[in-house]
Design a protein around this motif. Sequence first.
Motif, PDB file in Angstrom:
ATOM      1  N   GLN A 161      12.138 -30.488   5.180  1.00 42.90           N
ATOM      2  CA  GLN A 161      11.405 -31.144   4.093  1.00 42.90           C
ATOM      3  C   GLN A 161      10.577 -30.140   3.303  1.00 42.90           C
ATOM      4  O   GLN A 161      10.260 -30.373   2.137  1.00 42.90           O
ATOM      5  N   ASN A 162      10.210 -29.023   3.943  1.00 47.89           N
ATOM      6  CA  ASN A 162       9.396 -27.989   3.296  1.00 47.89           C
ATOM      7  C   ASN A 162      10.050 -26.622   3.450  1.00 47.89           C
ATOM      8  O   ASN A 162       9.376 -25.629   3.702  1.00 47.89           O
ATOM      9  N   GLN A 163      11.357 -26.569   3.321  1.00 43.70           N
ATOM     10  CA  GLN A 163      12.096 -25.351   3.595  1.00 43.70           C
ATOM     11  C   GLN A 163      11.652 -24.192   2.705  1.00 43.70           C
ATOM     12  O   GLN A 163      11.562 -23.055   3.143  1.00 43.70           O
ATOM     13  N   GLY A 164      11.371 -24.494   1.436  1.00 45.13           N
ATOM     14  CA  GLY A 164      10.921 -23.445   0.520  1.00 45.13           C
ATOM     15  C   GLY A 164       9.618 -22.813   0.983  1.00 45.13           C
ATOM     16  O   GLY A 164       9.481 -21.582   1.003  1.00 45.13           O
ATOM     17  N   LEU A 165       8.672 -23.646   1.381  1.00 47.93           N
ATOM     18  CA  LEU A 165       7.371 -23.147   1.839  1.00 47.93           C
ATOM     19  C   LEU A 165       7.526 -22.281   3.073  1.00 47.93           C
ATOM     20  O   LEU A 165       7.014 -21.157   3.137  1.00 47.93           O
ATOM     21  N   TYR A 166       8.239 -22.795   4.089  1.00 51.56           N
ATOM     22  CA  TYR A 166       8.371 -22.057   5.344  1.00 51.56           C
ATOM     23  C   TYR A 166       9.162 -20.766   5.159  1.00 51.56           C
ATOM     24  O   TYR A 166       8.868 -19.758   5.799  1.00 51.56           O
ATOM     25  N   SER A 167      10.165 -20.787   4.289  1.00 42.76           N
ATOM     26  CA  SER A 167      10.945 -19.570   4.034  1.00 42.76           C
ATOM     27  C   SER A 167      10.083 -18.496   3.385  1.00 42.76           C
ATOM     28  O   SER A 167      10.161 -17.322   3.743  1.00 42.76           O
ATOM     29  N   ILE A 168       9.239 -18.901   2.446  1.00 39.97           N
ATOM     30  CA  ILE A 168       8.347 -17.951   1.783  1.00 39.97           C
ATOM     31  C   ILE A 168       7.353 -17.371   2.774  1.00 39.97           C
ATOM     32  O   ILE A 168       7.060 -16.164   2.773  1.00 39.97           O
ATOM     33  N   MET A 169       6.834 -18.209   3.660  1.00 39.06           N
ATOM     34  CA  MET A 169       5.865 -17.737   4.656  1.00 39.06           C
ATOM     35  C   MET A 169       6.502 -16.712   5.591  1.00 39.06           C
ATOM     36  O   MET A 169       5.881 -15.701   5.935  1.00 39.06           O
ATOM     37  N   GLN A 170       7.744 -16.972   5.989  1.00 38.47           N
ATOM     38  CA  GLN A 170       8.427 -16.018   6.855  1.00 38.47           C
ATOM     39  C   GLN A 170       8.712 -14.708   6.117  1.00 38.47           C
ATOM     40  O   GLN A 170       8.576 -13.619   6.674  1.00 38.47           O
ATOM     41  N   LEU A 171       9.098 -14.824   4.845  1.00 41.80           N
ATOM     42  CA  LEU A 171       9.355 -13.627   4.048  1.00 41.80           C
ATOM     43  C   LEU A 171       8.079 -12.804   3.892  1.00 41.80           C
ATOM     44  O   LEU A 171       8.113 -11.570   4.019  1.00 41.80           O
ATOM     45  N   GLU A 172       6.960 -13.459   3.633  1.00 41.88           N
ATOM     46  CA  GLU A 172       5.684 -12.754   3.501  1.00 41.88           C
ATOM     47  C   GLU A 172       5.337 -12.017   4.788  1.00 41.88           C
ATOM     48  O   GLU A 172       4.841 -10.888   4.761  1.00 41.88           O
ATOM     49  N   LYS A 173       5.619 -12.652   5.921  1.00 45.71           N
ATOM     50  CA  LYS A 173       5.302 -12.023   7.199  1.00 45.71           C
ATOM     51  C   LYS A 173       6.125 -10.760   7.408  1.00 45.71           C
ATOM     52  O   LYS A 173       5.604  -9.731   7.861  1.00 45.71           O
ATOM     53  N   TRP A 174       7.415 -10.803   7.046  1.00 49.97           N
ATOM     54  CA  TRP A 174       8.262  -9.626   7.214  1.00 49.97           C
ATOM     55  C   TRP A 174       7.862  -8.516   6.248  1.00 49.97           C
ATOM     56  O   TRP A 174       7.943  -7.327   6.580  1.00 49.97           O
ATOM     57  N   VAL A 175       7.434  -8.890   5.039  1.00 51.53           N
ATOM     58  CA  VAL A 175       6.958  -7.880   4.088  1.00 51.53           C
ATOM     59  C   VAL A 175       5.707  -7.194   4.628  1.00 51.53           C
ATOM     60  O   VAL A 175       5.573  -5.958   4.567  1.00 51.53           O
ATOM     61  N   ILE A 176       4.781  -7.984   5.166  1.00 44.25           N
ATOM     62  CA  ILE A 176       3.565  -7.413   5.752  1.00 44.25           C
ATOM     63  C   ILE A 176       3.911  -6.476   6.905  1.00 44.25           C
ATOM     64  O   ILE A 176       3.374  -5.373   7.022  1.00 44.25           O
ATOM     65  N   TYR A 177       4.848  -6.918   7.737  1.00 42.93           N
ATOM     66  CA  TYR A 177       5.280  -6.083   8.866  1.00 42.93           C
ATOM     67  C   TYR A 177       5.864  -4.765   8.370  1.00 42.93           C
ATOM     68  O   TYR A 177       5.547  -3.690   8.892  1.00 42.93           O
ATOM     69  N   GLY A 178       6.711  -4.827   7.329  1.00 44.31           N
ATOM     70  CA  GLY A 178       7.328  -3.612   6.801  1.00 44.31           C
ATOM     71  C   GLY A 178       6.312  -2.646   6.214  1.00 44.31           C
ATOM     72  O   GLY A 178       6.387  -1.434   6.445  1.00 44.31           O
ATOM     73  N   VAL A 179       5.331  -3.187   5.473  1.00 48.47           N
ATOM     74  CA  VAL A 179       4.322  -2.321   4.856  1.00 48.47           C
ATOM     75  C   VAL A 179       3.466  -1.644   5.920  1.00 48.47           C
ATOM     76  O   VAL A 179       3.217  -0.425   5.868  1.00 48.47           O
ATOM     77  N   LEU A 180       3.017  -2.418   6.902  1.00 50.28           N
ATOM     78  CA  LEU A 180       2.150  -1.838   7.929  1.00 50.28           C
ATOM     79  C   LEU A 180       2.911  -0.895   8.860  1.00 50.28           C
ATOM     80  O   LEU A 180       2.301  -0.014   9.473  1.00 50.28           O
ATOM     81  N   SER A 181       4.214  -1.081   8.959  1.00 49.37           N
ATOM     82  CA  SER A 181       5.007  -0.164   9.785  1.00 49.37           C
ATOM     83  C   SER A 181       5.025   1.248   9.219  1.00 49.37           C
ATOM     84  O   SER A 181       5.332   2.206   9.942  1.00 49.37           O
ATOM     85  N   LEU A 182       4.683   1.386   7.941  1.00 50.30           N
ATOM     86  CA  LEU A 182       4.622   2.717   7.337  1.00 50.30           C
ATOM     87  C   LEU A 182       3.558   3.576   8.024  1.00 50.30           C
ATOM     88  O   LEU A 182       3.671   4.811   8.037  1.00 50.30           O
ATOM     89  N   ILE A 183       2.533   2.936   8.573  1.00 49.07           N
ATOM     90  CA  ILE A 183       1.520   3.694   9.323  1.00 49.07           C
ATOM     91  C   ILE A 183       2.168   4.368  10.522  1.00 49.07           C
ATOM     92  O   ILE A 183       1.862   5.528  10.851  1.00 49.07           O
ATOM     93  N   LEU A 184       3.071   3.642  11.180  1.00 45.65           N
ATOM     94  CA  LEU A 184       3.766   4.224  12.330  1.00 45.65           C
ATOM     95  C   LEU A 184       4.747   5.310  11.891  1.00 45.65           C
ATOM     96  O   LEU A 184       5.016   6.243  12.655  1.00 45.65           O
ATOM     97  N   VAL A 185       5.272   5.206  10.683  1.00 49.02           N
ATOM     98  CA  VAL A 185       6.133   6.263  10.156  1.00 49.02           C
ATOM     99  C   VAL A 185       5.330   7.549   9.983  1.00 49.02           C
ATOM    100  O   VAL A 185       5.800   8.649  10.293  1.00 49.02           O
ATOM    101  N   VAL A 186       4.098   7.408   9.490  1.00 56.09           N
ATOM    102  CA  VAL A 186       3.209   8.573   9.379  1.00 56.09           C
ATOM    103  C   VAL A 186       2.949   9.163  10.763  1.00 56.09           C
ATOM    104  O   VAL A 186       2.964  10.394  10.952  1.00 56.09           O
ATOM    105  N   ALA A 187       2.741   8.277  11.731  1.00 52.06           N
ATOM    106  CA  ALA A 187       2.531   8.741  13.106  1.00 52.06           C
ATOM    107  C   ALA A 187       3.756   9.498  13.612  1.00 52.06           C
ATOM    108  O   ALA A 187       3.636  10.470  14.371  1.00 52.06           O
ATOM    109  N   ALA A 188       4.947   9.058  13.190  1.00 48.20           N
ATOM    110  CA  ALA A 188       6.176   9.719  13.631  1.00 48.20           C
ATOM    111  C   ALA A 188       6.230  11.161  13.140  1.00 48.20           C
ATOM    112  O   ALA A 188       6.632  12.067  13.887  1.00 48.20           O
TER     113      ALA A 188
END
Length: 407
Positions: free
Chosen positions: A261-288
Amino acid sequence: MNFLFAWRYFKSKKSTNAINIIAWVSVVAVVVGTASLIVVLSVFNGFEGLVKSLYATFYTDLKVTPAHGKLIRLNEKQLKTIGGMDGVRAWSLVMEEKALLQNGEAQTIVYLKGVDSSYTNVTTVADEVKAGEFNLGTEDKPASVLGVGIENALGLWSDRELLPLTAYLPRRGASLNVSDPMASLSAENLYTSGSFAIQQDFDNKYVLTNLAFLKRILNLAPDEYGGLEIALQENADEEAVKDQIARLLGAEYKVLTRYEQNQGLYSIMQLEKWVIYGVLSLILVVAAFTMIGSLTMLVLEKQKDIQVLKAMGASNGRIQSIFITEGFLLAGIGAIAGTLLALLICWAQVKYKLVMLQGGSFVIDYYPVKFLARDFLLVLGTVILVAFLAAWFPARKAAGERVELKS
């Protein structure tokens, strides 16, 4: 064995202090990256859980809607069968239509939703009434509960208004008369009994009234409805109940879960979470990169040790494993420290509300936090992957060292 060599190399005194400094810089970078990922993902989980709980107030576990068009037909036998299914706790018949509400000179477009007497058993909207009471009136004298946004748009106090609103809805089957558009609309008085505040999407959009009134003004047949909203028991198998209802009703009906019933909302929320994960993972790339520098300098520092180990029969694979383990050791220390730091920060946020939300218009006044085990596993897996990739190249260099022992 590999860990013993790696631990000895980590704590031993180096000939150049820069090696120790770079090693600790890489550890600190992993600490910061791990803590940042866990804290931000946990805060995001808190917001996600909050938003889902708000939407769960209005949307039910399952909803039956027409596959085509706006109306469904359900007879008493079908409703009784659905109500008797394992896992079904309650059901409610609803009808929804766009309407124009007018209060004097003020007017606004709303979604007028008619519900039956069982509606309070399938949703908790009645618990969110902020002014007045949850009273929907009768077919002949309909009352309504307005979202607070609509209440403000019409400039009224829903629990104190003596005069009714005027509700305009499209006549069923009427064609648009360009010279007199109002001729294609039905007008009825609609009293107000209270207002609810759930979430802006609902508060600015919905007005609830009784189903009998809406069916009458829309000229619906006794078995015609807009949908059937269903609440499930706590431990019910949602997919099993959904399939059972779909088989009963056939292809002319759609059975939607709360997610659908709210597929658009939940899909956007999941996408936002993966984007946040990808951006913050750059800190670990610097650590690498700092870890690669640290391990490369360590390989140069331990050239004689590597040659001695090879002379004693150590294979290239063994040498490579030692330095990969060294990378895991650096990352492991950082990951453990980062996790503990994240837990401390989140605990302090929950207990002392260190970071407040600005504006004062949200349902809570501080950033919420919610831990999920899968986030910890995701962060741990990311750290392991980064550590392996960072250690691989220096480890290959170490394994490629040639034995050149001199007397």
